[in-house]
Design a protein around this motif. Structure first.
Motif, PDB file in Angstrom:
ATOM      1  N   ARG A 134       1.141 -22.558 -35.485  1.00  0.00           N
ATOM      2  CA  ARG A 134       1.103 -22.843 -36.922  1.00  0.00           C
ATOM      3  C   ARG A 134      -0.331 -23.005 -37.424  1.00  0.00           C
ATOM      4  O   ARG A 134      -0.642 -22.681 -38.560  1.00  0.00           O
ATOM      5  N   TYR A 135      -1.221 -23.489 -36.572  1.00  0.00           N
ATOM      6  CA  TYR A 135      -2.603 -23.738 -37.010  1.00  0.00           C
ATOM      7  C   TYR A 135      -3.371 -22.447 -37.258  1.00  0.00           C
ATOM      8  O   TYR A 135      -4.402 -22.462 -37.911  1.00  0.00           O
ATOM      9  N   GLU A 136      -2.840 -21.331 -36.742  1.00  0.00           N
ATOM     10  CA  GLU A 136      -3.483 -20.041 -37.002  1.00  0.00           C
ATOM     11  C   GLU A 136      -3.410 -19.685 -38.483  1.00  0.00           C
ATOM     12  O   GLU A 136      -4.292 -19.043 -39.015  1.00  0.00           O
ATOM     13  N   TRP A 137      -2.326 -20.074 -39.142  1.00  0.00           N
ATOM     14  CA  TRP A 137      -2.178 -19.749 -40.566  1.00  0.00           C
ATOM     15  C   TRP A 137      -2.192 -20.988 -41.458  1.00  0.00           C
ATOM     16  O   TRP A 137      -2.358 -20.875 -42.669  1.00  0.00           O
ATOM     17  N   ASP A 138      -2.042 -22.161 -40.892  1.00  0.00           N
ATOM     18  CA  ASP A 138      -2.020 -23.400 -41.666  1.00  0.00           C
ATOM     19  C   ASP A 138      -3.000 -24.405 -41.064  1.00  0.00           C
ATOM     20  O   ASP A 138      -2.646 -25.525 -40.748  1.00  0.00           O
ATOM     21  N   GLY A 139      -4.238 -23.976 -40.922  1.00  0.00           N
ATOM     22  CA  GLY A 139      -5.252 -24.809 -40.294  1.00  0.00           C
ATOM     23  C   GLY A 139      -5.468 -26.134 -40.985  1.00  0.00           C
ATOM     24  O   GLY A 139      -5.759 -27.146 -40.350  1.00  0.00           O
ATOM     25  N   ASP A 140      -5.309 -26.168 -42.316  1.00  0.00           N
ATOM     26  CA  ASP A 140      -5.487 -27.407 -43.074  1.00  0.00           C
ATOM     27  C   ASP A 140      -4.220 -28.252 -43.121  1.00  0.00           C
ATOM     28  O   ASP A 140      -4.219 -29.331 -43.705  1.00  0.00           O
ATOM     29  N   LYS A 141      -3.144 -27.726 -42.543  1.00  0.00           N
ATOM     30  CA  LYS A 141      -1.844 -28.417 -42.514  1.00  0.00           C
ATOM     31  C   LYS A 141      -1.331 -28.696 -43.932  1.00  0.00           C
ATOM     32  O   LYS A 141      -0.722 -29.728 -44.198  1.00  0.00           O
ATOM     33  N   ASP A 142      -1.558 -27.749 -44.837  1.00  0.00           N
ATOM     34  CA  ASP A 142      -1.119 -27.886 -46.223  1.00  0.00           C
ATOM     35  C   ASP A 142       0.315 -27.413 -46.440  1.00  0.00           C
ATOM     36  O   ASP A 142       0.915 -27.719 -47.457  1.00  0.00           O
ATOM     37  N   ASN A 143       0.838 -26.629 -45.525  1.00  0.00           N
ATOM     38  CA  ASN A 143       2.149 -26.015 -45.715  1.00  0.00           C
ATOM     39  C   ASN A 143       3.190 -26.555 -44.738  1.00  0.00           C
ATOM     40  O   ASN A 143       3.894 -25.792 -44.087  1.00  0.00           O
ATOM     41  N   GLN A 144       3.300 -27.852 -44.646  1.00  0.00           N
ATOM     42  CA  GLN A 144       4.219 -28.476 -43.696  1.00  0.00           C
ATOM     43  C   GLN A 144       5.691 -28.263 -44.057  1.00  0.00           C
ATOM     44  O   GLN A 144       6.564 -28.587 -43.281  1.00  0.00           O
ATOM     45  N   ALA A 145       5.957 -27.688 -45.209  1.00  0.00           N
ATOM     46  CA  ALA A 145       7.341 -27.443 -45.611  1.00  0.00           C
ATOM     47  C   ALA A 145       7.876 -26.126 -45.057  1.00  0.00           C
ATOM     48  O   ALA A 145       9.053 -25.826 -45.221  1.00  0.00           O
ATOM     49  N   TYR A 146       7.019 -25.341 -44.397  1.00  0.00           N
ATOM     50  CA  TYR A 146       7.399 -24.000 -43.962  1.00  0.00           C
ATOM     51  C   TYR A 146       7.157 -23.805 -42.472  1.00  0.00           C
ATOM     52  O   TYR A 146       6.159 -24.259 -41.936  1.00  0.00           O
ATOM     53  N   CYS A 147       8.057 -23.045 -41.856  1.00  0.00           N
ATOM     54  CA  CYS A 147       7.960 -22.821 -40.415  1.00  0.00           C
ATOM     55  C   CYS A 147       6.975 -21.720 -40.061  1.00  0.00           C
ATOM     56  O   CYS A 147       6.487 -21.672 -38.942  1.00  0.00           O
ATOM     57  N   SER A 148       6.698 -20.824 -41.001  1.00  0.00           N
ATOM     58  CA  SER A 148       5.855 -19.674 -40.679  1.00  0.00           C
ATOM     59  C   SER A 148       5.089 -19.224 -41.916  1.00  0.00           C
ATOM     60  O   SER A 148       5.421 -19.592 -43.052  1.00  0.00           O
ATOM     61  N   PHE A 149       4.104 -18.408 -41.664  1.00  0.00           N
ATOM     62  CA  PHE A 149       3.334 -17.809 -42.751  1.00  0.00           C
ATOM     63  C   PHE A 149       4.256 -17.003 -43.666  1.00  0.00           C
ATOM     64  O   PHE A 149       4.146 -17.065 -44.892  1.00  0.00           O
ATOM     65  N   GLU A 150       5.181 -16.276 -43.065  1.00  0.00           N
ATOM     66  CA  GLU A 150       6.110 -15.450 -43.845  1.00  0.00           C
ATOM     67  C   GLU A 150       6.957 -16.301 -44.789  1.00  0.00           C
ATOM     68  O   GLU A 150       7.154 -15.927 -45.955  1.00  0.00           O
ATOM     69  N   CYS A 151       7.422 -17.444 -44.327  1.00  0.00           N
ATOM     70  CA  CYS A 151       8.227 -18.318 -45.186  1.00  0.00           C
ATOM     71  C   CYS A 151       7.377 -18.936 -46.294  1.00  0.00           C
ATOM     72  O   CYS A 151       7.839 -19.084 -47.430  1.00  0.00           O
TER      73      CYS A 151
END
Length: 163
Positions: A134-151
Motif C-alpha cells: 500500500r505504501y507504494e501508492w499511498d506513502g502519506d497514508k492519506d487513502n486509508q479508506a481504500y484497499c488499492s490504488f485502483e479503488c
C-alpha cells in the motif's frame, strides 16, 4: 453436442493436463475461501492473517470479529469459523489444537498485537492497512479508506461523475 467415438474420447482424455487442472481447482477453492472471509484473493488473505499452529490461521476482521481457518480443512468441507467473543474463540482454538493453559494465555496476550483489517469503501473487501504494498501508492497514508490504488481512483472518478 459433439459426438465422440470411444477412441476419440480416449485421446481427448489422454491430452488433459490433470496436474494443471487440479492446481486450477485448488487455486479457485482457495480464492473461494478468501471471498468467504471477505478478501479478494487467497494471497491477500494469507498476507493479512497470523499463522497459529500447523496450517491454522487467524484473521482480525474490520468488524471486530476473528476468522479461524485452515486451507486443508476448508478443502475437505470445513468452513472458516467466526468469533466476536475472544474467550469463546480461545476456548475453541484450545480444543482444536490442544493448547494447555500457558499456551492459551500466550494466545490471549498475542491477540493484542494482531493487526485489525479495514474494509474498502469502494469494493467492500477486507485489507491490511499496514500492507507494505500500500505504501507504494499511498506513502502519506492519506487513502486509508481504500484497499488499492485502483479503488482510490475509482472513488475519485465516481465523485467527479456525480459532481
Amino acid at each position: 453436442m459433439m459426438n465422440l467415438n470411444h477412441k476419440e474420447w480416449e485421446q481427448k482424455m489422454d491430452n488433459i493436463n490433470w496436474k494443471e487442472m487440479l492446481e486450477d481447482v485448488e487455486a479457485a477453492l482457495m480464492d473461494n475461501l478468501a471471498a468467504e472471509i471477505g478478501f479478494p484473493t487467497y494471497d491477500r488473505l494469507l498476507q493479512s492473517s497470523e499463522l497459529i499452529s500447523g496450517r491454522y490461521h487467524l484473521t482480525y476482521l474490520s468488524d471486530g470479529r476473528f476468522a479461524w481457518w485452515n486451507p486443508d480443512t476448508y478443502a475437505t468441507g470445513e468452513d472458516p469459523c467466526f468469533f466476536s467473543n475472544k474467550e469463546e474463540m480461545v476456548a475453541y482454538i484450545a480444543s482444536v489444537i490442544q493448547l494447555n493453559q500457558e499456551q492459551q494465555e500466550k494466545l490471549r496476550f498475542n491477540l493484542q498485537s494482531f493487526q485489525q483489517m479495514k474494509r474498502c469503501e469502494t469494493c467492500d473487501h477486507e485489507y491490511n492497512p499496514k500492507d507494505p504494498i500500500r505504501y507504494e501508492w499511498d506513502g502519506d497514508k492519506d487513502n486509508q479508506a481504500y484497499c488499492s490504488f485502483e479503488c482510490a481512483v475509482e472513488s475519485v472518478l465516481k465523485e467527479e461523475k456525480d459532481f
